[in-house]
Design a protein around this motif. Structure first.
Motif, PDB file in Angstrom:
ATOM      1  N   ILE A 406      80.114 -33.549  49.033  1.00 41.17           N
ATOM      2  CA  ILE A 406      78.834 -34.214  48.833  1.00 41.17           C
ATOM      3  C   ILE A 406      77.868 -33.175  48.267  1.00 41.17           C
ATOM      4  CG2 ILE A 406      76.960 -35.503  49.918  1.00 41.17           C
ATOM      5  CD1 ILE A 406      79.670 -36.924  50.031  1.00 41.17           C
ATOM      6  N   TYR A 407      77.169 -33.545  47.197  1.00 40.56           N
ATOM      7  CA  TYR A 407      76.213 -32.644  46.546  1.00 40.56           C
ATOM      8  C   TYR A 407      74.797 -33.054  46.973  1.00 40.56           C
ATOM      9  CZ  TYR A 407      80.370 -31.641  43.857  1.00 40.56           C
ATOM     10  OH  TYR A 407      81.650 -31.293  43.502  1.00 40.56           O
ATOM     11  N   VAL A 408      74.061 -32.115  47.497  1.00 38.34           N
ATOM     12  CA  VAL A 408      72.739 -32.391  48.038  1.00 38.34           C
ATOM     13  C   VAL A 408      71.715 -31.563  47.275  1.00 38.34           C
ATOM     14  CG1 VAL A 408      71.299 -32.383  50.107  1.00 38.34           C
ATOM     15  CG2 VAL A 408      73.776 -32.764  50.307  1.00 38.34           C
ATOM     16  N   SER A 409      70.783 -32.234  46.622  1.00 39.60           N
ATOM     17  CA  SER A 409      69.770 -31.530  45.830  1.00 39.60           C
ATOM     18  C   SER A 409      68.648 -32.485  45.480  1.00 39.60           C
ATOM     19  CB  SER A 409      70.389 -30.957  44.551  1.00 39.60           C
ATOM     20  OG  SER A 409      70.953 -31.994  43.753  1.00 39.60           O
ATOM     21  N   ASN A 410      67.526 -31.916  45.027  1.00 41.83           N
ATOM     22  CA  ASN A 410      66.377 -32.727  44.650  1.00 41.83           C
ATOM     23  C   ASN A 410      66.557 -33.353  43.279  1.00 41.83           C
ATOM     24  OD1 ASN A 410      63.220 -32.382  43.313  1.00 41.83           O
ATOM     25  ND2 ASN A 410      63.544 -33.689  45.096  1.00 41.83           N
ATOM     26  N   THR A 411      67.265 -32.667  42.396  1.00 41.27           N
ATOM     27  CA  THR A 411      67.544 -33.194  41.057  1.00 41.27           C
ATOM     28  C   THR A 411      69.030 -33.487  40.935  1.00 41.27           C
ATOM     29  OG1 THR A 411      67.794 -30.926  40.211  1.00 41.27           O
ATOM     30  CG2 THR A 411      65.622 -31.961  40.015  1.00 41.27           C
TER      31      THR A 411
END
Length: 455
Positions: A406-411
């Protein structure tokens, strides 16, 4: 010769430091139960089942309102809700009137119907993991002495007259599953025992009215406990919540404070000052996940006694502050963290990966999810309307080796699958794993939660 007096002799002069010491502990001890009183008032003050602001289920005492879709991200009534289930919610006054839980045939679909007493301990065992058969189940109060009618399948007795109810029904994040559950959810219902007639009471939950929503007063959860009125409400707790074995002396100590305050404006002011200070200095810190349970591995934390707290007053209050209404451990295992593997606060100015190795997804018989919450323990509203990922998402991309990242980031990530992206706010946030109907490897802590790496 022994004395039956459990506190200072009535009329004794109490040093201010003694008042402050006992009052501080009383505030921590009673916080969840005062919260329950105020939640009951706030969530039952409607004429019929319906949705506050069209988003949150409310119902009169003794009833429930069910939802027909995931809970809205804008609600501020209950922190740390999930978007894996259709919720229902309600409160009962079970000495006055038992409540009937109407349970349809869910087939293979996961479901659980929790009931908590005034202390926030779970006392009913209704759900797929218990092999519960379709039927009508009652929850009754500690002092209710009536006779249950023919047709009741089973019954559970609450240790307290007040209880909270919350059916949960798993919903896959697809239009097809929403359509499949639409008729089933009409048969999920809770209502007073005096309305029981042995027949299914169907309710069109999609057509319930909407009621006004009070001002939440900020970005965090509604303040269900007011330090200025806490000690005015503590007497109701002492009168309606029976002491646990060994707590009798504790109750008398608290009653001594309240009696002293009745005759002294100075004592009453001290109690209020202590309540305000304890709220700011202690209760507010319990929002941090590190105070909600022991380490579970890789900088995650997990309670071992959720909804069965006994005299673990700290954990009970911590969970009431950060994550009210948890299921019992055998129903749901909760794991949460504010930091990455290096112990650094999660923050949307960075990007993160959360990788479940092949064969290392949370071992469950129900479902699992990874949810992201902002610093107030609510969803970060985003254009995708995506707040969690897990079993409910059939479109997740798995690596060639069977792992799930799972990739977690604002963008949005530039190369990785967008289906695996969990949008984060531009500032602090936390991550939260739910494992419904956990297998033994989670319960005995041999399964380790995934490592969170900062990119």
């Amino acid at each position: 010769m022994t004395s039956e007096i459990a506190g200072p002799v009535p009329g004794s002069r109490l040093p201010n430091s003694y008042i402050e010491t006992v009052a501080r502990f009383a505030y921590v001890w009673g916080w969840p139960m005062v919260s329950m009183i105020n939640r009951r008032t706030g969530l039952t003050s409607v004429p019929e089942p319906g949705l506050r602001g069209g988003i949150l289920p409310n119902a009169p005492v003794g009833r429930v309102c069910m939802m027909t879709d995931y809970i809205a991200p804008s609600q501020r009534f209950v922190a740390c809700t999930n978007q894996d289930v259709l919720y229902g919610f309600g409160f009962g006054s079970l000495d006055e009137q038992p409540a009937v839980f109407q349970i349809p045939d869910f087939g293979d679909r996961f479901w659980v119907a929790a009931a908590w007493d005034h202390r926030t301990d779970s006392f009913a065992r209704l759900g797929k993991q218990y092999g519960t058969e379709p039927g009508f189940y009652t929850v009754v109060g500690p002092n209710w002495k009536g006779t249950l009618p023919q047709g009741i399948t089973g019954s559970f007795r609450s240790p307290t007259a007040m209880a909270a109810f919350c059916p949960r029904v798993f919903l896959e994040d697809t239009p097809e599953d929403r359509a499949a559950v639409a008729e089933l959810i009409k048969q999920v219902n809770i209502y007073p025992l005096d309305e029981f007639d042995g027949n299914i009471h169907s309710y069109d939950w999609a057509a319930v009215p909407s009621f006004p929503t009070p001002d939440a007063g900020g970005s965090g959860e509604i303040h269900w406990v007011n330090p200025d009125t806490f000690f005015d409400q503590l007497s109701e707790v002492l009168d309606t919540v029976p002491p646990l074995p060994g707590e009798e002396a504790l109750y008398q100590q608290f009653r001594t404070l309240l009696a002293a305050a009745e005759g002294s404006d100075s004592v009453k002011k001290t109690l209020t000052d202590v309540a305000r200070a304890t709220e700011d200095e202690l209760i507010s810190t319990l929002l941090r996940w590190e105070f909600n349970g022991p380490p579970a591995g890789n900088n995650w934390y997990s309670p071992l006694n959720n909804s069965a707290f006994g005299t673990d007053y700290l954990t009970r209050t911590a969970i009431a502050r950060s994550n009210m209404f948890e299921n019992a451990p055998q129903e749901t295992k909760y794991l949460f963290t504010d930091t990455d593997i290096d112990g650094t606060q999660l923050d949307g100015t960075h990007a993160y990966t959360v990788t479940f190795a092949a064969g290392a997804l949370p071992p469950v018989n129900g479902f699992f999810s990874l949810t992201l919450y902002n610093k107030h323990h609510f969803y970060f509203e985003n254009d995708l309307g995506r707040y969690s990922l897990g079993t409910k998402n059939p479109g997740l991309h798995y690596g060639d080796d069977g792992s799930l990242t799972i990739y977690v980031s604002n963008t949005p990530p530039t190369q990785e699958p967008r289906s695996n992206w969990l949008p984060a706010p531009p500032d602090e946030f936390s991550l939260y794993i739910r494992a419904y109907w956990p297998q033994q490897a989670i319960l005995d802590r041999t399964w380790q939660p995934p490592i969170i790496h900062r990119a």
